[in-house]
Design a protein around this motif. Sequence first.
Motif, mmCIF file in Angstrom:
data_model
loop_
_atom_site.group_PDB
_atom_site.id
_atom_site.type_symbol
_atom_site.label_atom_id
_atom_site.label_comp_id
_atom_site.label_asym_id
_atom_site.label_seq_id
_atom_site.Cartn_x
_atom_site.Cartn_y
_atom_site.Cartn_z
ATOM 1 N N UNK A 67 44.404 12.851 13.451
ATOM 2 C CA UNK A 67 44.686 14.182 12.926
ATOM 3 C C UNK A 67 44.037 14.393 11.571
ATOM 4 N N UNK A 68 43.576 15.620 11.325
ATOM 5 C CA UNK A 68 43.027 15.992 10.019
ATOM 6 C C UNK A 68 43.563 17.351 9.613
ATOM 7 N N UNK A 69 43.699 17.554 8.314
ATOM 8 C CA UNK A 69 44.051 18.869 7.801
ATOM 9 C C UNK A 69 42.813 19.736 7.699
ATOM 10 N N UNK A 70 42.924 20.996 8.093
ATOM 11 C CA UNK A 70 41.751 21.875 8.065
ATOM 12 C C UNK A 70 41.290 22.155 6.640
ATOM 13 N N UNK A 71 42.134 21.878 5.649
ATOM 14 C CA UNK A 71 41.779 22.098 4.249
ATOM 15 C C UNK A 71 41.515 20.787 3.515
ATOM 16 N N UNK A 72 41.301 19.703 4.260
ATOM 17 C CA UNK A 72 41.138 18.375 3.655
ATOM 18 C C UNK A 72 39.689 17.974 3.456
ATOM 19 N N UNK A 73 38.759 18.903 3.613
ATOM 20 C CA UNK A 73 37.351 18.541 3.630
ATOM 21 C C UNK A 73 36.852 17.769 2.433
ATOM 22 N N UNK A 74 37.474 17.941 1.264
ATOM 23 C CA UNK A 74 37.028 17.238 0.058
ATOM 24 C C UNK A 74 37.708 15.885 -0.140
ATOM 25 N N UNK A 75 38.593 15.524 0.761
ATOM 26 C CA UNK A 75 39.399 14.319 0.565
ATOM 27 C C UNK A 75 38.765 13.106 1.227
ATOM 28 N N UNK A 76 38.991 11.943 0.647
ATOM 29 C CA UNK A 76 38.462 10.706 1.201
ATOM 30 C C UNK A 76 39.065 10.438 2.574
ATOM 31 N N UNK A 77 40.312 10.878 2.793
ATOM 32 C CA UNK A 77 40.936 10.655 4.091
ATOM 33 C C UNK A 77 40.341 11.534 5.181
ATOM 34 N N UNK A 78 39.646 12.603 4.813
ATOM 35 C CA UNK A 78 38.913 13.378 5.815
ATOM 36 C C UNK A 78 37.730 12.548 6.311
ATOM 37 N N UNK A 79 37.064 11.870 5.382
ATOM 38 C CA UNK A 79 35.932 11.012 5.758
ATOM 39 C C UNK A 79 36.393 9.862 6.642
ATOM 40 N N UNK A 80 37.459 9.191 6.254
ATOM 41 C CA UNK A 80 37.929 8.064 7.054
ATOM 42 C C UNK A 80 38.373 8.528 8.434
ATOM 43 N N UNK A 81 39.015 9.682 8.486
ATOM 44 C CA UNK A 81 39.488 10.205 9.772
ATOM 45 C C UNK A 81 38.324 10.551 10.686
ATOM 46 N N UNK A 82 37.294 11.154 10.114
ATOM 47 C CA UNK A 82 36.135 11.532 10.918
ATOM 48 C C UNK A 82 35.443 10.301 11.501
ATOM 49 N N UNK A 83 35.305 9.250 10.682
ATOM 50 C CA UNK A 83 34.664 8.026 11.160
ATOM 51 C C UNK A 83 35.496 7.384 12.266
ATOM 52 N N UNK A 84 36.809 7.303 12.057
ATOM 53 C CA UNK A 84 37.664 6.682 13.065
ATOM 54 C C UNK A 84 37.646 7.472 14.369
ATOM 55 N N UNK A 85 37.734 8.803 14.283
ATOM 56 C CA UNK A 85 37.716 9.627 15.490
ATOM 57 C C UNK A 85 36.414 9.438 16.257
ATOM 58 N N UNK A 86 35.310 9.351 15.530
ATOM 59 C CA UNK A 86 34.019 9.143 16.190
ATOM 60 C C UNK A 86 33.992 7.801 16.919
ATOM 61 N N UNK A 87 34.518 6.771 16.289
ATOM 62 C CA UNK A 87 34.512 5.450 16.917
ATOM 63 C C UNK A 87 35.438 5.402 18.128
ATOM 64 N N UNK A 88 36.505 6.186 18.075
ATOM 65 C CA UNK A 88 37.428 6.230 19.208
ATOM 66 C C UNK A 88 36.898 7.118 20.326
ATOM 67 N N UNK A 89 35.930 7.968 19.999
ATOM 68 C CA UNK A 89 35.363 8.860 21.000
ATOM 69 C C UNK A 89 36.242 10.037 21.335
ATOM 70 N N UNK A 90 37.083 10.459 20.378
ATOM 71 C CA UNK A 90 37.969 11.604 20.598
ATOM 72 C C UNK A 90 37.815 12.579 19.436
#
Length: 269
Positions: free
Chosen positions: A217-240
């Motif tokens: 899960x990601x917040x739609x307003x979290x684009x500047x946060x480091x946890x947005x980056x980590x979430x995007x990388x993890x989601x990509x690796x999970x393929x979802x």
Amino acid sequence: MPTTHTLHVPGARLHYEVRGAGPLLFVIGSPMDAEAFAPFADALAGDHTVVTLDPRGISNSTLDDPGQDSTPELRADDVAAIMDALGAESADVFGSSGGAVTGLALVERHPRRVRTLVAHEPPVLELLPDAAERRAVVEDIIETHEREGVGAAWMKFMISAGFDMEAEGAPAGPPGEPSAQDLANSARFFAHELRGTTRYVPDVAKLTAGPARVLVGVGVESGNLITYRTSAVLAERLGTPPVEFPGDHGGFLARPAECADVLRKALAG
């Protein structure tokens, strides 16, 4: 009103709360405690049995050894122990931040106990290309806490997380003076929890092996946060694709009903 419970596990006494009726759903944080999740849990309790808890060493969950470090593995085992106490074979899980890392560890260690995990913005810094730099930042925050205390450490933490501390409405901590419990929880977070949580490396092979379904899960307003980056990388690796929630890293605090609706759809999908 939730019912409150205490469970003795090796090295700790865990405080947890149960409300509502329906499929079992754990809503977990780290270091966020059960009280902080109450509005979100209330919004979900109409059609779920919602379990919230104080992570070990936080608020009402006390330790035999106050100097014991908190790790995602220990916290995952605690969640599994509460499932056992409830007589539940499995549950859905929503984990926020450090609680999302707990959820990842739960799937890896107890894969048949989780139906669907929604890991909301897990700070899995080791997945980033600049992991070494991020590790050094965490160590500096911990050292700042040792030298200068909770307030200075929180300021560095928020800046490193990506929050604009000079922007209108920027997070400034809880209103009023922090309570003794707030200070104790913060001290435990910096001294015994932050390092273990941010050093956790998810095992993507185990997370995707089943039977648990793992969503990020990601917040739609979290684009500047480091946890947005980590979430995007993890989601990509999970393929979802990430599940988008209203708000930012803590959107479910400000908009619990809207975030509850998003979570229901994700769990049903």
